[in-house]
Design an enzyme around this catalytic site. Structure first.
Site, PDB file in Angstrom:
ATOM      1  N   GLU A 197     -14.376 -80.343  35.307  1.00 51.17           N
ATOM      2  CA  GLU A 197     -14.915 -80.391  36.662  1.00 51.17           C
ATOM      3  C   GLU A 197     -14.154 -79.403  37.548  1.00 51.17           C
ATOM      4  O   GLU A 197     -12.923 -79.371  37.547  1.00 51.17           O
ATOM      5  CB  GLU A 197     -14.784 -81.803  37.218  1.00 51.17           C
ATOM      6  N   GLU A 288     -22.447 -82.299  42.724  1.00 53.91           N
ATOM      7  CA  GLU A 288     -22.756 -82.633  44.108  1.00 53.91           C
ATOM      8  C   GLU A 288     -22.533 -81.403  44.975  1.00 53.91           C
ATOM      9  O   GLU A 288     -21.840 -80.455  44.578  1.00 53.91           O
ATOM     10  CB  GLU A 288     -21.864 -83.767  44.612  1.00 53.91           C
ATOM     11  N   GLY A 820     -44.782 -39.551  68.814  1.00 58.01           N
ATOM     12  CA  GLY A 820     -45.597 -40.749  68.884  1.00 58.01           C
ATOM     13  C   GLY A 820     -44.998 -41.974  68.221  1.00 58.01           C
ATOM     14  O   GLY A 820     -45.709 -42.724  67.561  1.00 58.01           O
ATOM     15  N   HIS A 917     -41.024 -46.855  80.573  1.00 59.83           N
ATOM     16  CA  HIS A 917     -39.877 -46.104  81.087  1.00 59.83           C
ATOM     17  C   HIS A 917     -38.599 -46.685  80.483  1.00 59.83           C
ATOM     18  O   HIS A 917     -38.437 -47.916  80.399  1.00 59.83           O
ATOM     19  CB  HIS A 917     -39.835 -46.203  82.617  1.00 59.83           C
ATOM     20  N   GLU A 951     -46.635 -42.896  93.012  1.00 60.82           N
ATOM     21  CA  GLU A 951     -45.202 -42.637  93.061  1.00 60.82           C
ATOM     22  C   GLU A 951     -44.634 -42.831  91.656  1.00 60.82           C
ATOM     23  O   GLU A 951     -44.958 -43.804  90.966  1.00 60.82           O
ATOM     24  CB  GLU A 951     -44.513 -43.597  94.033  1.00 60.82           C
TER      25      GLU A 951
END
Length: 1013
Positions: A197, A288, A820, A917, A951
Site C-alpha cells: 500500500e 481510496e 481584418g 475603439h 464627432e
C-alpha cells in the site's frame, strides 16, 4: 506586498502547512484556526479563534484582516463547501469544491466515478440495506472482506475483515449500531486486494497534475503492523517500491485520468489529490481518494519540497502547473513518527505535560504538533495523536534513526509510538537479486506469444507473388509471379495520427489496423500502382499482447481487403518511451505499376476536365488533434451519445469509423486508362491534396453542393466555429478520393464507381489566374449548414430560443482597410445558427488586403472602392453608399476602416453604423490610444464598441470590455491584449444591435427593448 495567509485546521498536517508557508518571503503572517500549541506565536505563525464552521463569519474575518489566501487542511470543511462559500465571497481559497470533494466524502460516489472512467480499483458493491450487503459478501466471486462507511469517518471508517462472518458483523456495526454515525448510512463492500500500500499525492490545477514523491503511511498501532487501525502512526517518503516508471504509470492511469474525468463531468478538481493505492500483481489499484494532504504524509512531503509552497499554491489555483512544476529535494528521505496518547485509538487521557521539545528541534529534527494545547505556559496533550517527529536525512535508514532519537528525547509519559516506520522499504532495499531483461520492461516471452498469434492472420493475406510466411529476417516478393512485365516499384508510409489517442481511450483497437493500411495503400494508388505487400511497425512501452494482437489482426484483415500481403513487421517494446497503455503505429506499403501506366498523366490533364469525388467514411485518419480540441470545447467525452452519426452511437464509435480502402474499387478504373490523375484526400484536406496531382497552370473549381457530407463535419464546423478554409484545409469534407477524367469519360467512370460506392462529379479544372488560389470550394458553408441540424441561408433563431420559428437576419456590411482580424471575429459570429446578423458584403478602400481574402474564403461577396480614385470624400462616400444600397444593407460595421466618413454619410446611417475603439471611451480618443493609456499611468484600459457620430469617438456606447494594464506592458503588448478583447466585444455588439435588443434613440442615448433588463 507581503501576504497574510490563514490555514484551517488543528493537526500535525496544519502545523506542517503553516511551517512551510512561513518560509516564503512573500508571506508576512500565517494564521491558523483553531491551531494548536505548536502554531501559537511561533515567529510568523499564530493562532486565530475565528469560527471556521460559519463560512459567512470566516469570509468577513478574512476581509477585515486582509487575508489574501485561505488554505484548508482537513476534509470535513472541504466537504461542507468552505471553498465554494469563501470563493463566492471573494476570498481566495485553496482546495477542491464540495462537489469535487465527493471523491473523499462519498466512497459510493468515488467508486462509481472510477468505474465510469476506467480507473483501476477493487471490485465492489454499494449498499444502503445491511442484509443486501451481507448477501453480497457471501455470494461474491472474490474475497469481499473490506467494509467501508461511505461518508467521512476521520480516517477510521474502514474495516478489513478476516472472513465473511467478520465482514458481515462489520456491516451490522456500521449500519445498525451506527459505529461511525451518519457516515455509515451507506456502506461500500470491496474486494480484498493483496500487495503493497502506498500514497501518491499530486497538485492539480483542474487540467494538469504534478505528482509529489510517493509516500507510505503506517495505519496499525504497533510495530510489525500489529494492533488496531489508526489515523496513521507514521510515514516515510519517497517509497523505493515505486519506481519512476511506476510513478509515471500512476500519474497517467490514476491521477491525470481522475482529473480529466472530473473536468469531463463539469467538476474541475483544483487542489491536492491523494490516491491511496495497492500495488497488486495486476498493477496499481485505487483503495481510496482523499481531497487534501494526508496526515501524517504531509509531514514528510513538505520538508522535501524545495519550491516555495505559496508559489506552488498560486500556480495551482491559476492553472499554471504545466509550466511551473514544483521542485523536490533529490537524494533525501523523510521519516515522521507519530507519538500518541495511551489508549489511542480508544479512550485516552488529556492534559499530560510534554517537555523537551526545544532540545529535540536543536538536533535538526522537526516536531509538528497535533493534539496539543497551551496550559500555564507549558504544552499538554489534548488529543489522540499528539506529536509527529520528522527527520530528513540522506537515506531512509538514517532518517528513521534520527526520528527515533528525537522521539526518545521528548518528555511525554506513556507515549505510544512505533519504531519500525519504513520497515517495508528497508526490506525492499536490502533485497539483492540479479536483473533480467524483463526487469528492464522488455518481455521476450510476450513478444513470442504475439508472433504466434498473428502468424495465421498474416498467412491468410497470401497472394500471387508471396506466401506471407512470418519468421524470417526479411520478406520476399516475386514480381513476375504477380504478372508484371516492366514494373516500377512504388512505396508509401504513414501512420494514423492522434486518432490513436481516441482508440486507446475507448479501448477499441482493431479499427486502427484498417486506418493504417488505408492511409498507405490509398497513397500508393495515387501513382496508379497496385498494392503488393505491407509491413507494420508497432511500438509501446510495455507490450499488452491482447491489444497488439487486436491491432495487428485489424491490419491483416485490411490487407485482405486491399489485396496486398502482410509480409512482415516489427514490434518494439521500449520501456520509458511511452506512457502506460500508449502505443504508436506506422505502416509501409509497396506497390507496382507498369511503366506506361503511371499516374498522374500531367501531359494529358487539360482545362475543362471533370473531377469525380468518391465518398469518405467520415474523418478518416487526419485532423484528429483539432477534433479532440473541438470535443474539449463542447465538453463531450468519447462515451457521450454522438450528436452526429447513427442513433445509439457514441462519439468514440463514430470517430473511430475506419478509413476507406479504395484499391479494389479503383484499380479496375485506373487500368481502363480513363483516369488522368487520382488524389488521396489526406492531411491537408481538399485545398492541398488535389493540386499535388495537377499541372501548375490549372486551378480547381469545386462545388460542395454536389456531394453529401457526413454529419460529423457539419458538427465540427459549427461547434468549433471553424472557418471554411480551416475545414477545407484540415478535413476531407466527405471526399476520400478525387479523380481527374475527360468530360467524355466522366459518366462511364461515374456509373462504374457508383455500382459499389457513392461518387459524384464535384467540379472541374480551369486555367489558373495570376494570384488566384489553386483550389476554390464553392457553397461549402451552405452545404455544411444543410447537412446538420442548423438552419441555412439568412435565417436565424428567435431570441426566445425557438429554433422552429426562423426569422430574417439583419443584413450587414463590414468596411475594412487591412488584415481584418475583427472582421474574422464578426464572420465567425454571423456563422452561428443563432446569430441575428448576416454579413452580405465586405468593402475595402484598399485592393488586395488580407481582409478581402478572409471574406472570400467565408463565401462573402467583396467590393473594392479605392479612395485614391476619387477627387473628394463626398464622392468616395457616395460610392460606398451605392454599394450598400446594392446589397440591401441594413447595418454597417467599421472593422479597421482607416477613412473618416463625411457628416452626410454618418447622418444617413445614424443608429446603424458601428465602430470599435481601443480604449474605454470617453478616455483616450483618437489615435495612439494605447500610448495615451500608458503615458497616463492608468491601471485599466480596454475597448469600446459605439455608434458612430459626427464627432470622432463620441457616439453612444454599446459594449465595453476592460483589459488590465500590466506594469510590464509595452505599447505592443497592451495592443495585443486589447485586440483579443475586441474579438469578444465587437461580435457581442453586433448581436445586440442586429437582434433589436438595443437601438439608438433620437436623443443619442441607448434604448433597450422591453425583453432586456
Amino acid at each position: 506586498m507581503a501576504e497574510r495567509v490563514l490555514v484551517v485546521g488543528s493537526g500535525g498536517r496544519e502545523h506542517a502547512l503553516a511551517w512551510k508557508l512561513a518560509q516564503s518571503t512573500q508571506i508576512q503572517q500565517v494564521l491558523v484556526a483553531p491551531g494548536n500549541a505548536g502554531t501559537a506565536d511561533c515567529g510568523k505563525i499564530s493562532n486565530s479563534e475565528v469560527s471556521v464552521s460559519n463560512h459567512t463569519i470566516l469570509a468577513q474575518f478574512c476581509k477585515d484582516h486582509h487575508v489574501g489566501l485561505v488554505v484548508v487542511g482537513p476534509e470535513v470543511p472541504l466537504a461542507a463547501g468552505i471553498i465554494d462559500d469563501l470563493t463566492a465571497a471573494g476570498v481566495p481559497c485553496f482546495g477542491p469544491s464540495a462537489k469535487a470533494a465527493q471523491l473523499e466524502a462519498s466512497k459510493s460516489f468515488s467508486k462509481a466515478f472510477m468505474e465510469r472512467h476506467g480507473i483501476p480499483t477493487a471490485r465492489y458493491g454499494s449498499f444502503t440495506n445491511p442484509q443486501e450487503a451481507c448477501d453480497y459478501i457471501r455470494k461474491a466471486e472474490f474475497p469481499a472482506l473490506v467494509v467501508k462507511a461511505s461518508g467521512l469517518a476521520a480516517g477510521k471508517g474502514v474495516i478489513v475483515a478476516g472472513d465473511q462472518d467478520e465482514a458481515c458483523q462489520a456491516v451490522m456495526d456500521i449500519m445498525k449500531d451506527r459505529a461511525f454515525g451518519a457516515a455509515g448510512e451507506t456502506v461500500v463492500v470491496e474486494e480484498l486486494l493483496e500487495g503493497e500500500e502506498v500514497s501518491c499525492l499530486c497538485f492539480s490545477d483542474g487540467s494538469s497534475v504534478s505528482p509529489m514523491p510517493p509516500a507510505q503511511d503506517h495505519k496499525r498501532l504497533q510495530d510489525g503492523d500489529l494492533g488496531p487501525n489508526t489515523g496513521g502512526m507514521g510515514a516515510y517518503c519517497p517509497t523505493p517500491q515505486v519506481s519512476q516508471e511506476l510513478l509515471q504509470q500512476i500519474r497517467e492511469t490514476v491521477l491525470q485520468k481522475t482529473v480529466d474525468g472530473m473536468k469531463e463531468e463539469g467538476i474541475p478538481y483544483v487542489g491536492v489529490l491523494y490516491a491511496g493505492l495497492m500495488l497488486t500483481k495486476q498493477g496499481p489499484k485505487v483503495l481510496e481518494f482523499n481531497c487534501r494532504f494526508g496526515d501524517p504524509e504531509c509531514q514528510v512531503l513538505l520538508p522535501l519540497l524545495k519550491s516555495d509552497l505559496y508559489e506552488v499554491i498560486l500556480n495551482t489555483m491559476n492553472g499554471k502547473l504545466a509550466s511551473n512544476a514544483p521542485v523536490w529535494h533529490q537524494d533525501s528521505s523523510a521519516v515522521t513518527v507519530v507519538m500518541a496518547s495511551t489508549g489511542y485509538p480508544g479512550s485516552y487521557k488529556k492534559g499530560v505535560e510534554i517537555t523537551g521539545l526545544s532540545q529535540v528541534q536543536d538536533t535538526g529534527v522537526q516536531v509538528f504538533h497535533a493534539g496539543t494545547a497551551l496550559k500555564d505556559g507549558g504544552v499538554v496533550s489534548s488529543g489522540g495523536r499528539v506529536l509527529t517527529v520528522t527527520a530528513v536525512r540522506s537515506s531512509l535508514e538514517t532518517a528513521l534513526k534520527a526520528a527515533n532519537q528525537g522521539v526518545a528525547a521528548v518528555g511525554f509519559p506513556g507515549a505510544v509510538y512505533r519504531r519500525d516506520i519504513g520497515h517495508r522499504a528497508i526490506t525492499h532495499l536490502n533485497q539483492h537479486r540479479g536483473l533480467t531483461y524483463k526487469d528492464s520492461g522488455v518481455d521476450i516471452a510476450a513478444g513470442n506469444k504475439l508472433v504466434d498469434m498473428i502468424k495465421p492472420l498474416a498467412k491468410a493475406t497470401s497472394r500471387a507473388g508471396c506466401n506471407a510466411e512470418l519468421g524470417g529476417f526479411a520478406g520476399l516478393f516475386d514480381l513476375k509471379a504477380a504478372g508484371f512485365v516492366d514494373p516500377i516499384l512504388v512505396s508509401g508510409t504513414d501512420g494514423v495520427g492522434t486518432k490513436l489517442k481516441i482508440a486507446q481511450a475507448c479501448g477499441q483497437h482493431s479499427g486502427l489496423g484498417q486506418d493504417l493500411v488505408a492511409m498507405c495503400v490509398n497513397d500508393v494508388l495515387a501513382q496508379g500502382a497496385e498494392p503488393l505487400f505491407f509491413l507494420d511497425y508497432f511500438s509501446c512501452g510495455s507490450l499488452d499482447v491482447d491489444v497488439a494482437a487486436s491491432v495487428v489482426g485489424g491490419i491483416a484483415k485490411a490487407c485482405e481487403m486491399a489485396g496486398c500481403a502482410l509480409l512482415g513487421g516489427e514490434t518494439a517494446e521500449m520501456p520509458g518511451v511511452y506512457a502506460p497503455g500508449e502505443y504508436d503505429l506506422a505502416g509501409f506499403c509497396v506497390g507496382a505499376v507498369e511503366r506506361g501506366a503511371m499516374l498522374p498523366r500531367l501531359g494529358d490533364i487539360a482545362e475543362g476536365d471533370l473531377l469525380i469525388g468518391v465518398a469518405s467514411s467520415g474523418v478518416h485518419s487526419n485532423g484528429f488533434s483539432l477534433v479532440r480540441k473541438v470535443l474539449e470545447r463542447a465538453n463531450l467525452s468519447y462515451s457521450s451519445p454522438a450528436p452526429f452519426g447513427k442513433a445509439g452511437q457514441t462519439v468514440g464509435e463514430v470517430l473511430l469509423t475506419p478509413t476507406k480502402i479504395y484499391s479494389r474499387l479503383l484499380l479496375p478504373v485506373l487500368r481502363s486508362g480513363a483516369i488522368k490523375a487520382y488524389a488521396h484526400i489526406t492531411g491537408g484536406g481538399l485545398l492541398e491534396n488535389i493540386p499535388r496531382v495537377l499541372p501548375q497552370e490549372l486551378a480547381v473549381d469545386l462545388d460542395a453542393s454536389r456531394w453529401s457530407f457526413p454529419p460529423v463535419f457539419s458538427w465540427l464546423q459549427k461547434e468549433g466555429g471553424l472557418s471554411e478554409e480551416e475545414m477545407a484545409r484540415t478535413f476531407n469534407c466527405g471526399l476520400g478520393a478525387v479523380l481527374v477524367v475527360a468530360p467524355v469519360d466522366a459518366q462511364r467512370v461515374l456509373r462504374q464507381l457508383q455500382a459499389q460506392e457513392k461518387a459524384w462529379i464535384v467540379g472541374s479544372l480551369a486555367q489558373k489566374q495570376p494570384g488566384a488560389e489553386p483550389v476554390v470550394v464553392g457553397n461549402l458553408k451552405h452545404s455544411l449548414l444543410n447537412t446538420g441540424p442548423a438552419s441555412s441561408g439568412a435565417l436565424g433563431v428567435n431570441q426566445n430560443g425557438d429554433s422552429n420559428t426562423p426569422h430574417k437576419r439583419t443584413r450587414v456590411a463590414v468596411l475594412i482597410s487591412g488584415t481584418g482580424t475583427n472582421l474574422q471575429a464578426l464572420i465567425e459570429q454571423a456563422k452561428r445558427p443563432s446569430s441575428s446578423a448576416e454579413i452580405v458584403v465586405v468593402i475595402s478602400n484598399r485592393p488586395g488586403v488580407q481582409g478581402l481574402k478572409r471574406a472570400s474564403l467565408a463565401g462573402i461577396q467583396t467590393r473594392v472602392v479605392d479612395h485614391k480614385l476619387y477627387g473628394s470624400r463626398a464622392e468616395f462616400d457616395g460610392t460606398i453608399d451605392r454599394v450598400l444600397e446594392e446589397f440591401g444593407v441594413e447595418m454597417v460595421c467599421l472593422a479597421g476602416f482607416m477613412r473618416i466618413l463625411t457628416g452626410t454619410f454618418v447622418k444617413k446611417w445614424n443608429g446603424k453604423l458601428l465602430n470599435i475603439h481601443p480604449s474605454l471611451l470617453p478616455s483616450f480618443k483618437g489615435v495612439n490610444a494605447q500610448k495615451q493609456a500608458l503615458q497616463a499611468g492608468v491601471r485599466v484600459s480596454g475597448c469600446t464598441v459605439h455608434f458612430v457620430a459626427e464627432e470622432v469617438d463620441a457616439g453612444a456606447i454599446i459594449v465595453q470590455e476592460a483589459v488590465p494594464v500590466l506594469s510590464s506592458d509595452t505599447e505592443d503588448s497592451l495592443c495585443d491584449r486589447i485586440r483579443e478583447a475586441e474579438h469578444h466585444a465587437f461580435p457581442a455588439a453586433l448581436e445586440l444591435v442586429a437582434s433589436g435588443a438595443m437601438r439608438l434613440g433620437e436623443d443619442g442615448r441607448i434604448i433597450w427593448s422591453n425583453s432586456q433588463s
